[in-house]
Design an enzyme around this catalytic site. Structure first.
Site, PDB file in Angstrom:
ATOM      1  N   THR A 192      -0.565  34.977  56.627  1.00 47.82           N
ATOM      2  CA  THR A 192       0.160  34.446  57.772  1.00 47.82           C
ATOM      3  C   THR A 192       1.172  35.518  58.146  1.00 47.82           C
ATOM      4  O   THR A 192       1.487  36.372  57.319  1.00 47.82           O
ATOM      5  CB  THR A 192       0.914  33.150  57.372  1.00 47.82           C
ATOM      6  N   ARG A 220      -9.574  22.520  60.750  1.00 46.46           N
ATOM      7  CA  ARG A 220      -8.523  22.448  59.728  1.00 46.46           C
ATOM      8  C   ARG A 220      -7.251  23.072  60.264  1.00 46.46           C
ATOM      9  O   ARG A 220      -7.257  24.134  60.872  1.00 46.46           O
ATOM     10  CB  ARG A 220      -8.974  23.173  58.466  1.00 46.46           C
ATOM     11  N   GLY A 222      -3.278  24.124  59.041  1.00 47.49           N
ATOM     12  CA  GLY A 222      -2.411  24.313  57.889  1.00 47.49           C
ATOM     13  C   GLY A 222      -0.957  24.054  58.200  1.00 47.49           C
ATOM     14  O   GLY A 222      -0.610  23.316  59.131  1.00 47.49           O
ATOM     15  N   ASP A 223      -0.085  24.692  57.427  1.00 48.29           N
ATOM     16  CA  ASP A 223       1.351  24.440  57.564  1.00 48.29           C
ATOM     17  C   ASP A 223       2.006  25.235  58.678  1.00 48.29           C
ATOM     18  O   ASP A 223       3.088  24.871  59.143  1.00 48.29           O
ATOM     19  CB  ASP A 223       2.059  24.754  56.244  1.00 48.29           C
ATOM     20  N   THR A 243       4.280  31.343  54.078  1.00 47.53           N
ATOM     21  CA  THR A 243       2.908  31.825  54.034  1.00 47.53           C
ATOM     22  C   THR A 243       2.287  31.414  52.708  1.00 47.53           C
ATOM     23  O   THR A 243       2.964  31.424  51.686  1.00 47.53           O
ATOM     24  CB  THR A 243       2.844  33.367  54.183  1.00 47.53           C
ATOM     25  N   GLY A 244       1.014  31.037  52.752  1.00 47.95           N
ATOM     26  CA  GLY A 244       0.360  30.633  51.512  1.00 47.95           C
ATOM     27  C   GLY A 244      -0.627  29.511  51.726  1.00 47.95           C
ATOM     28  O   GLY A 244      -1.157  29.327  52.829  1.00 47.95           O
ATOM     29  N   GLY A 246      -1.541  26.337  52.744  1.00 42.93           N
ATOM     30  CA  GLY A 246      -0.830  25.454  53.654  1.00 42.93           C
ATOM     31  C   GLY A 246      -0.769  23.995  53.267  1.00 42.93           C
ATOM     32  O   GLY A 246       0.230  23.314  53.534  1.00 42.93           O
TER      33      GLY A 246
END
Length: 323
Positions: A192, A220, A222-223, A243-244, A246
């Protein structure tokens, strides 16, 4: 006769134009001077928690792009630019590079096409905007800013988000534009990009943009576009970009949780980030990283992955970058 009399009136008033220009100049400069007397500015950037898996040559190229973004962001902040505009500018630079998993370098999903997410928030009025699962808007972070400033909503998703961005005059491209050298999706393809700012006017701002992780299911999300999970900002408290993995950042409301520790437990940014990432997400199986500017305006980073690319610059103009 009416035309000639109007011309004479205009000519008569022209002698006051230089005075008006001087007055306006002094007034506008005073506005900037008042803003410049506020807290010193800070800018932090991250290029994703998957950076540690890249080859050394690729890492060096990534850091050069981050350095470019820091330099442009610093110049803007030095000249009194708003934090949200700096967030958009520096993230757009990373989105335009195929080296990062955002914008042009996004990951293909299981169906073989790319869907992108982004969000932005400013801390003075807590206004925010986000787009999710966009396929055509060239710079998702610009679309997120448009949602924040040109609509009464917080998030648009899918085709409606692309249509909104196009209606706002943003550039759209074919989905194939986003394909990088990654030929097939891989579960290792994570990452990210994000930026956090405290500007001269004392406003904290944060933004995040991503292409998600390789092998994700179509649709999908994510965060990164979720306010409070991947992005959060509150004046005099924090600006956070994550970042990671999510799903874990959403479940633990990671960005907001970090800010809450700073706000209610008087932690600094580093301690708050470590608490959430290392003591809560990691035991649950979620890895990642964050950048945060805390309540005193200091920039921190923390990660639990193999590596994360990051950059930081303050008023003194001396950039720091690393992986």
């Amino acid at each position: 006769m009416y035309v000639f009399s109007r011309i004479k009136v205009i000519e008569g008033n022209m002698k006051y134009l230089p005075i008006l220009i001087v007055i306006f100049s002094l007034w506008s400069n005073q506005l900037y001077a008042e803003c410049n007397q506020q807290k010193e500015f800070t800018l932090m950037i991250h290029g994703g928690s998957g950076s540690g898996d890249k080859h050394k040559e690729t890492q060096e190229k990534m850091l050069k792009v981050i350095q470019k973004a820091l330099a442009e962001g610093h110049d803007l902040l030095k000249n009194g630019a708003k934090g949200e505009d700096v967030v958009v500018k520096v993230i757009s630079i990373l989105e335009d590079s195929p080296l990062f998993n955002a914008g042009r370098g996004g990951n293909k999903n299981k169906a073989g096409f790319i869907e992108l997410d982004a969000s932005i928030m400013r801390g003075d009025d807590k206004n925010c905007g986000a787009v999710a699962a966009v396929k055509r808007v060239k710079n998702p972070i610009k679309a997120a800013q448009k949602v924040m400033n040109a609509s009464k909503h917080v998030m648009f998703a899918g085709d409606a988000a692309d249509a909104f961005a196009e209606k706002q005059g943003l550039e759209t491209v074919p989905n194939s534009y986003f394909y990088s050298s990654k030929a097939t999706p891989s579960a290792k393809d994570i990452g990210t990009v994000g930026a956090v700012v405290r500007d001269r006017c004392g406003t904290w701002s944060a933004g995040t943009s991503t292409g998600g992780f390789g092998t994700k299911a179509p649709g999908r999300i994510g965060d990164s576009p979720i306010i409070g999970a991947g992005t959060y900002a509150e004046n005099n408290i924090c600006a956070v970009s994550c970042t990671g993995h999510g799903e874990f950042f959403i479940r633990y409301a990671a960005a907001h949780s970090i800010c809450s520790l700073i706000k209610y437990k008087a932690m600094d940014g580093k301690a708050a980030a470590s608490k959430i990432l290392s003591e809560e997400l990691l035991p649950a199986g979620g890895k990642g990283g964050i950048i945060v500017i805390d309540k005193i305006g200091k920039g921190h980073f923390h990660f639990t992955t193999k590596g994360m690319s990051w950059g930081r610059v303050t008023e003194d103009g001396k950039p720091e970058v690393g992986i």
